[in-house]
Design a protein around this motif. Structure first.
Motif, PDB file in Angstrom:
ATOM      1  N   GLU A 329     -33.043  -7.411 -10.974  1.00  0.00           N
ATOM      2  CA  GLU A 329     -32.408  -6.873  -9.769  1.00  0.00           C
ATOM      3  C   GLU A 329     -31.927  -8.004  -8.863  1.00  0.00           C
ATOM      4  OE1 GLU A 329     -34.689  -2.569  -9.277  1.00  0.00           O
ATOM      5  OE2 GLU A 329     -35.564  -4.371  -8.354  1.00  0.00           O
ATOM      6  N   THR A 330     -32.708  -9.072  -8.795  1.00  0.00           N
ATOM      7  CA  THR A 330     -32.283 -10.243  -8.028  1.00  0.00           C
ATOM      8  C   THR A 330     -31.066 -10.900  -8.673  1.00  0.00           C
ATOM      9  OG1 THR A 330     -34.538 -10.663  -7.255  1.00  0.00           O
ATOM     10  CG2 THR A 330     -32.993 -12.511  -7.175  1.00  0.00           C
ATOM     11  N   LEU A 331     -31.101 -11.038 -10.005  1.00  0.00           N
ATOM     12  CA  LEU A 331     -29.974 -11.653 -10.710  1.00  0.00           C
ATOM     13  C   LEU A 331     -28.717 -10.787 -10.640  1.00  0.00           C
ATOM     14  CD1 LEU A 331     -31.808 -13.092 -13.841  1.00  0.00           C
ATOM     15  CD2 LEU A 331     -30.819 -14.383 -11.942  1.00  0.00           C
ATOM     16  N   ALA A 332     -28.885  -9.492 -10.447  1.00  0.00           N
ATOM     17  CA  ALA A 332     -27.729  -8.604 -10.317  1.00  0.00           C
ATOM     18  C   ALA A 332     -26.960  -8.879  -9.022  1.00  0.00           C
ATOM     19  CB  ALA A 332     -28.180  -7.144 -10.362  1.00  0.00           C
ATOM     20  N   ASP A 333     -27.561  -9.677  -8.123  1.00  0.00           N
ATOM     21  CA  ASP A 333     -26.883 -10.095  -6.888  1.00  0.00           C
ATOM     22  C   ASP A 333     -26.574 -11.587  -6.884  1.00  0.00           C
ATOM     23  OD1 ASP A 333     -26.876  -7.571  -5.641  1.00  0.00           O
ATOM     24  OD2 ASP A 333     -28.953  -7.808  -4.995  1.00  0.00           O
ATOM     25  N   ASP A 334     -26.659 -12.230  -8.045  1.00  0.00           N
ATOM     26  CA  ASP A 334     -26.424 -13.668  -8.136  1.00  0.00           C
ATOM     27  C   ASP A 334     -24.985 -14.004  -7.743  1.00  0.00           C
ATOM     28  OD1 ASP A 334     -27.849 -16.218  -9.434  1.00  0.00           O
ATOM     29  OD2 ASP A 334     -25.718 -16.274  -9.982  1.00  0.00           O
ATOM     30  N   GLU A 335     -24.780 -15.242  -7.316  1.00  0.00           N
ATOM     31  CA  GLU A 335     -23.446 -15.676  -6.915  1.00  0.00           C
ATOM     32  C   GLU A 335     -22.476 -15.729  -8.085  1.00  0.00           C
ATOM     33  OE1 GLU A 335     -24.195 -20.516  -7.198  1.00  0.00           O
ATOM     34  OE2 GLU A 335     -24.355 -19.509  -5.258  1.00  0.00           O
ATOM     35  N   GLU A 336     -23.006 -15.828  -9.313  1.00  0.00           N
ATOM     36  CA  GLU A 336     -22.147 -15.904 -10.497  1.00  0.00           C
ATOM     37  C   GLU A 336     -21.899 -14.504 -11.071  1.00  0.00           C
ATOM     38  OE1 GLU A 336     -20.595 -18.331 -11.916  1.00  0.00           O
ATOM     39  OE2 GLU A 336     -21.507 -20.164 -11.118  1.00  0.00           O
ATOM     40  N   GLU A 337     -20.623 -14.129 -11.168  1.00  0.00           N
ATOM     41  CA  GLU A 337     -20.271 -12.808 -11.681  1.00  0.00           C
ATOM     42  C   GLU A 337     -20.772 -12.607 -13.107  1.00  0.00           C
ATOM     43  OE1 GLU A 337     -16.298 -10.074 -12.619  1.00  0.00           O
ATOM     44  OE2 GLU A 337     -16.105 -12.014 -11.598  1.00  0.00           O
TER      45      GLU A 337
END
Length: 364
Positions: A329-337
């Motif tokens: 869930e955190t990675l789903a908001d990462d700066e990298e698309e």
């Protein structure tokens, strides 16, 4: 180029080979700088699109076909091999889905530097032996040279059905590098094929990337998908990639020629603890700065954080571990698309698996 009067061609050849082994190479052989049926096949392989996005293989096609366009007047290719196996378990013996798998070659420092330094010393040695200037170039997986072809004709090994070079003593755990010389030398005999009727590498490939013996479709290969492919991994292949986050060793791990193992003594190739079967949870939390600090000077630098964490997301999605959901869930908001896309896929896969699982049991 002529041989110095004080040396026969045979003596010069033997001195070069002896020096290569003294520098730390495990294998050395010499092939003629000429065309071969395998180079013609390589062009057909490229035309079929099996190289995927590895467009650099398409460049300099004429030079790959004729190495004399790489080094004018080239006559000999001194092929050197360096064993990189260590006495750690194979990927087929390490099935923990909560930990990622890095290809064995990526456990130590970047091998290019090690190999290139050895080849530079060999190049300087030849220059001392032959007073007249000798046109030469050295490469370690970086030039317009189909190295496996020259390795075969230099007697270092044969093409396995998984397309890796196989040596009777070292199996397929071999780094290759070459010194191209405008100098006549004695040539070794091409290695004979010893695969026989074995198809273990073909049968073991999770993504069916080995279409038939000696023909690999890189676009389906886990090594390509986790390293060479820069964009999105095809959804049809993600669930078959298991916990692989950088390369894949499966087709080599199952090869009978890799049963008898010889561990390398090269200090730079010894496994770094952070590289062997790393925790997916730890990798998922790497910031850009932490990624650079952890993997500086290793092959993973090439894929960068966005590529590695893309692969980590897929591995977590395949893990069946519901505890990875907060990290995803955190990675789903990462700066990298690219990371966001694969995190969303992994979340959907885990949640669907959770809906289908028996209460109280691990998702699998």
């Amino acid at each position: 180029m002529t041989i110095p009067n004080n040396l026969s061609q045979h003596d010069l050849t033997q001195r070069i080979k002896t020096k290569a082994l003294a520098l730390g190479f495990d294998l050395v052989g010499i092939a003629p700088a000429q065309g071969s049926p395998e180079l013609t096949f390589f062009e057909r392989w490229l035309d079929a699109g099996y190289a995927g996005e590895m467009h650099y293989l398409q460049r300099n096609a004429e030079r790959r076909r004729d190495i004399r366009q790489v080094v004018p007047g080239a006559q000999s290719v001194v092929m050197c091999g360096l064993n990189y196996d260590t006495d750690y378990l194979y990927s087929t013996d390490c099935g923990d889905p909560d930990r990622g798998w890095l290809a064995r070659y990526a456990w130590g420092s970047d091998y290019h530097d090690n190999m290139q330094e050895k080849l530079r010393q060999l190049q300087a040695f030849v220059a001392e032996l032959v007073p007249e200037e000798v046109a030469s170039k050295l490469y370690v997986d970086t030039g317009p040279v189909v190295e496996r072809v020259y390795a075969k004709y230099a007697g270092l090994g044969w093409f396995g059905k998984n397309t890796c070079i196989l040596n009777k003593k070292l199996g397929s755990w071999i780094f290759l590098g070459e010194l191209i010389l405008a100098l006549p030398l004695d040539y070794d005999r091409p290695a004979l094929d010893h695969c026989g009727t074995c198809t273990r590498c073909i049968d073991a490939c999770p993504t069916d990337a080995i279409l038939e013996p000696y023909v690999l479709d890189s676009r389906q290969c886990i090594a390509y998908l986790t390293i060479e492919l820069k964009g999105s991994i095809p959804e049809t292949l993600r669930s078959q990639m298991g916990h692989h986050i950088f390369g894949c060793d499966i087709c080599q791990d199952v090869c009978p020629w890799n049963r008898k193992r010889t561990s390398t003594s090269e200090a730079s190739l010894q496994p770094q603890p952070s590289q062997v079967h790393p925790s997916l949870a730890e990798l998922a939390q790497l910031t850009p700065q932490a990624f650079k600090a952890r993997f500086r000077g290793t092959p993973l630098e090439r894929t960068k954080r966005r590529g590695v964490l893309r692969n980590v997301c897929v591995a977590m999605g395949n893990s069946g571990n519901h505890a990875f959901i907060p990290l995803l869930e955190t990675l789903a908001d990462d700066e990298e698309e690219l990371i966001r896309e694969h995190a969303v896929w992994a979340l959907a896969r885990l949640r669907q698996a959770g809906n289908d699982a028996t209460p109280g049991r691990r998702i699998s």
